[in-house]
Design an enzyme around this catalytic site. Structure first.
Site, PDB file in Angstrom:
ATOM      1  N   SER A   1       0.853  -1.233  -0.020  1.00  0.00           N
ATOM      2  CA  SER A   1      -0.022   0.001  -0.082  1.00  0.00           C
ATOM      3  C   SER A   1       0.757   1.315  -0.101  1.00  0.00           C
ATOM      4  O   SER A   1       1.597   1.328   1.012  1.00  0.00           O
ATOM      5  CB  SER A   1      -0.944  -0.010   1.088  1.00  0.00           C
ATOM      6  OG  SER A   1      -1.364   1.330   1.274  1.00  0.00           O
TER       7      SER A   1
ATOM      8  N   HIS B   1      -1.477  -1.198  -4.181  1.00  0.00           N
ATOM      9  CA  HIS B   1      -2.558  -1.194  -3.393  1.00  0.00           C
ATOM     10  C   HIS B   1      -2.685   0.439  -3.241  1.00  0.00           C
ATOM     11  O   HIS B   1      -1.742   0.979  -2.956  1.00  0.00           O
ATOM     12  CB  HIS B   1      -2.442  -2.175  -2.112  1.00  0.00           C
ATOM     13  CG  HIS B   1      -3.885  -1.870  -1.380  1.00  0.00           C
ATOM     14  ND1 HIS B   1      -4.847  -2.538  -1.537  1.00  0.00           N
ATOM     15  CD2 HIS B   1      -4.355  -1.070  -0.325  1.00  0.00           C
ATOM     16  CE1 HIS B   1      -6.011  -2.374  -0.693  1.00  0.00           C
ATOM     17  NE2 HIS B   1      -5.404  -1.388   0.016  1.00  0.00           N
TER      18      HIS B   1
ATOM     19  N   ASP C   1      -5.204   3.393  -1.745  1.00  0.00           N
ATOM     20  CA  ASP C   1      -6.277   3.486  -1.068  1.00  0.00           C
ATOM     21  C   ASP C   1      -6.639   5.203  -1.158  1.00  0.00           C
ATOM     22  O   ASP C   1      -5.962   5.965  -0.929  1.00  0.00           O
ATOM     23  CB  ASP C   1      -5.341   3.524   0.511  1.00  0.00           C
ATOM     24  CG  ASP C   1      -4.963   2.160   1.025  1.00  0.00           C
ATOM     25  OD1 ASP C   1      -6.008   1.491   1.153  1.00  0.00           O
ATOM     26  OD2 ASP C   1      -3.965   1.741   1.189  1.00  0.00           O
TER      27      ASP C   1
ATOM     28  N   MET D   1      -9.579   7.788   0.074  1.00  0.00           N
ATOM     29  CA  MET D   1     -10.186   8.003   1.419  1.00  0.00           C
ATOM     30  C   MET D   1     -11.006   9.500   1.127  1.00  0.00           C
ATOM     31  O   MET D   1     -10.288  10.330   0.843  1.00  0.00           O
ATOM     32  CB  MET D   1      -9.287   8.132   2.894  1.00  0.00           C
ATOM     33  CG  MET D   1      -8.680   6.859   2.793  1.00  0.00           C
ATOM     34  SD  MET D   1      -7.520   7.176   4.135  1.00  0.00           S
ATOM     35  CE  MET D   1      -6.799   5.498   4.247  1.00  0.00           C
TER      36      MET D   1
ATOM     37  N   HIS E   1      -8.667   0.692  -3.555  1.00  0.00           N
ATOM     38  CA  HIS E   1      -9.270   0.365  -2.562  1.00  0.00           C
ATOM     39  C   HIS E   1     -10.115   1.717  -2.099  1.00  0.00           C
ATOM     40  O   HIS E   1      -9.490   2.453  -1.641  1.00  0.00           O
ATOM     41  CB  HIS E   1      -8.672  -0.007  -1.196  1.00  0.00           C
ATOM     42  CG  HIS E   1      -9.058  -0.276  -0.111  1.00  0.00           C
ATOM     43  ND1 HIS E   1      -8.530  -0.662   1.093  1.00  0.00           N
ATOM     44  CD2 HIS E   1     -10.665  -0.302   0.340  1.00  0.00           C
ATOM     45  CE1 HIS E   1      -9.423  -0.518   2.192  1.00  0.00           C
ATOM     46  NE2 HIS E   1     -10.732  -0.668   1.557  1.00  0.00           N
TER      47      HIS E   1
ATOM     48  N   MET F   1     -12.608   3.906  -0.089  1.00  0.00           N
ATOM     49  CA  MET F   1     -12.956   4.061   1.324  1.00  0.00           C
ATOM     50  C   MET F   1     -13.744   5.427   1.054  1.00  0.00           C
ATOM     51  O   MET F   1     -13.676   6.421   1.741  1.00  0.00           O
ATOM     52  CB  MET F   1     -11.862   4.023   2.309  1.00  0.00           C
ATOM     53  CG  MET F   1     -11.140   2.610   2.659  1.00  0.00           C
ATOM     54  SD  MET F   1      -9.677   2.885   3.513  1.00  0.00           S
ATOM     55  CE  MET F   1      -8.510   3.050   2.083  1.00  0.00           C
TER      56      MET F   1
ATOM     57  N   MET G   1     -10.844  -6.082   6.052  1.00  0.00           N
ATOM     58  CA  MET G   1     -10.228  -5.055   6.861  1.00  0.00           C
ATOM     59  C   MET G   1      -9.657  -5.911   8.198  1.00  0.00           C
ATOM     60  O   MET G   1     -10.666  -5.988   8.984  1.00  0.00           O
ATOM     61  CB  MET G   1     -11.051  -4.000   7.117  1.00  0.00           C
ATOM     62  CG  MET G   1     -11.233  -2.917   5.878  1.00  0.00           C
ATOM     63  SD  MET G   1      -9.622  -2.528   5.135  1.00  0.00           S
ATOM     64  CE  MET G   1      -8.682  -1.877   6.424  1.00  0.00           C
TER      65      MET G   1
ATOM     66  N   ASP H   1      -6.236  -6.930   4.685  1.00  0.00           N
ATOM     67  CA  ASP H   1      -5.727  -5.369   4.759  1.00  0.00           C
ATOM     68  C   ASP H   1      -5.693  -4.688   6.011  1.00  0.00           C
ATOM     69  O   ASP H   1      -6.624  -4.596   6.648  1.00  0.00           O
ATOM     70  CB  ASP H   1      -6.633  -4.519   3.822  1.00  0.00           C
ATOM     71  CG  ASP H   1      -5.896  -3.071   3.688  1.00  0.00           C
ATOM     72  OD1 ASP H   1      -4.700  -2.875   4.241  1.00  0.00           O
ATOM     73  OD2 ASP H   1      -6.500  -2.400   2.907  1.00  0.00           O
TER      74      ASP H   1
HETATM   75  C1  DX5 Z   1      -6.047   1.256   5.677  1.00  0.00           C
HETATM   76  C2  DX5 Z   1      -5.902   1.031   4.301  1.00  0.00           C
HETATM   77  C3  DX5 Z   1      -4.645   0.218   4.289  1.00  0.00           C
HETATM   78  C4  DX5 Z   1      -3.322   0.423   5.072  1.00  0.00           C
HETATM   79  C5  DX5 Z   1      -2.561  -0.422   5.483  1.00  0.00           C
HETATM   80  O1  DX5 Z   1      -7.213   2.018   5.839  1.00  0.00           O
HETATM   81  O2  DX5 Z   1      -6.795   0.568   3.721  1.00  0.00           O
HETATM   82  O3  DX5 Z   1      -4.445  -0.326   2.931  1.00  0.00           O
HETATM   83  O4  DX5 Z   1      -2.543   1.215   4.078  1.00  0.00           O
HETATM   84  O5  DX5 Z   1      -1.258  -0.171   5.966  1.00  0.00           O
HETATM   85  P1  DX5 Z   1      -0.800  -0.864   7.233  1.00  0.00           P
HETATM   86  O6  DX5 Z   1      -0.266  -2.035   6.645  1.00  0.00           O
HETATM   87  O7  DX5 Z   1       0.302  -0.112   7.616  1.00  0.00           O
HETATM   88  O8  DX5 Z   1      -1.617  -1.065   8.314  1.00  0.00           O
HETATM   89 ZN    ZN Z   2      -6.428  -0.616   1.665  1.00  0.00          ZN
END
Ligand code: DX5
Ligand code: ZN
Length: 215
Positions: free
Chosen positions: A7, A32, A34, A36, A65, A67, A136, A174
């Site tokens: 990620s 990956h 993310d 948000m 991903h 969110m 998650m 994840d």
């Molecule tokens: C969290 C994300 C993850 C995050 C994981 O909301 O969806 O993908 O980047 O990070 P680590 O591996 O540091 O927990």
């Molecule tokens: Zn993620």
């Protein structure tokens, strides 16, 4: 062998080109990404314009991903930015079946993510339609949190739901994954491991990815 999906949330944004090149040359299978929105989760990361830039650095699979609430508004834009797969949250989608079909209509892999408090049985009527389920193992919104142990149970439950329904969905996990717990997560049934901090904050990210890949 697991699919490794580092990620970029934990990467050095000031030197994103360098980080992407490292991932491209490493044994990482997927990027990956993310996204948000500050509404579904209490944080804001980056969106399609950044993903479009990252797309220039690699031909690897982009596992996006989302969110975010109302993901249907942006499916086409993420496709154009270079996404190969889009994962939406079950909790953010009252019309999940429609969302999944929409993603597939743009020829992307379609995934559904569940938060730590969402039971696996919520996926009963969608499991045959998705390419992957993202479990998650932390509450979404931030990198660097600790793995919630109950996730092991959920991965096992999900595996049996997939087997009993004849679904071909892959299991992605994840949050809080490191070289210490990755082998157990694979043993529980995970096919795809997402790792942020444990890769990018390690002394030698390439080596960490290699070790994870060989588990
Ligand atoms: C969290 C994300 C993850 C995050 C994981 O909301 O969806 O993908 O980047 O990070 P680590 O591996 O540091 O927990
Ligand atoms: Zn993620």
């Amino acid at each position: 062998m697991p699919i490794i999906a580092p990620s970029l949330l934990a990467s050095d944004f000031l030197h994103l080109d360098r980080e992407c090149q490292m991932l491209d040359e490493s044994q990482a299978d997927w990027f990956h990404l993310d996204v948000m929105d500050g509404r579904f989760v209490p944080n804001i990361s980056y969106g399609m314009s950044i993903i479009k830039q990252i797309r220039k650095t690699t031909s690897k699979f982009f596992d996006v991903h989302l969110m975010i609430v109302e993901p249907e508004k942006y499916v086409e834009a993420f496709k154009e930015a270079g996404a190969n797969g889009l994962t939406v949250h079950q909790e953010a989608c009252p019309h999940l079946h429609r969302n999944i079909q929409q993603i597939k209509s743009f020829e992307m892999k379609a995934g559904v993510a569940i938060n730590p408090s969402t039971p696996v049985f919520m996926l009963q009527d969608i499991i045959r339609d998705v390419d992957l389920v993202l479990v998650m193992s932390v509450n979404p919104g931030f990198g660097g949190q600790s793995f919630i142990e109950h996730s092991f149970q959920k991965i096992k439950e999900l595996k049996s739901l997939i087997n009993s329904t004849g679904s071909s969905a892959k299991i992605e996990v994840d949050g809080g994954i490191s070289l210490e717990n990755a082998a157990d997560i694979i043993k529980a049934g995970a096919d795809i491991l997402v790792a942020g901090s444990s890769v990018f904050k390690s002394e030698n990210p390439t080596e960490t990815i290699r070790k994870m890949k060989e588990l």
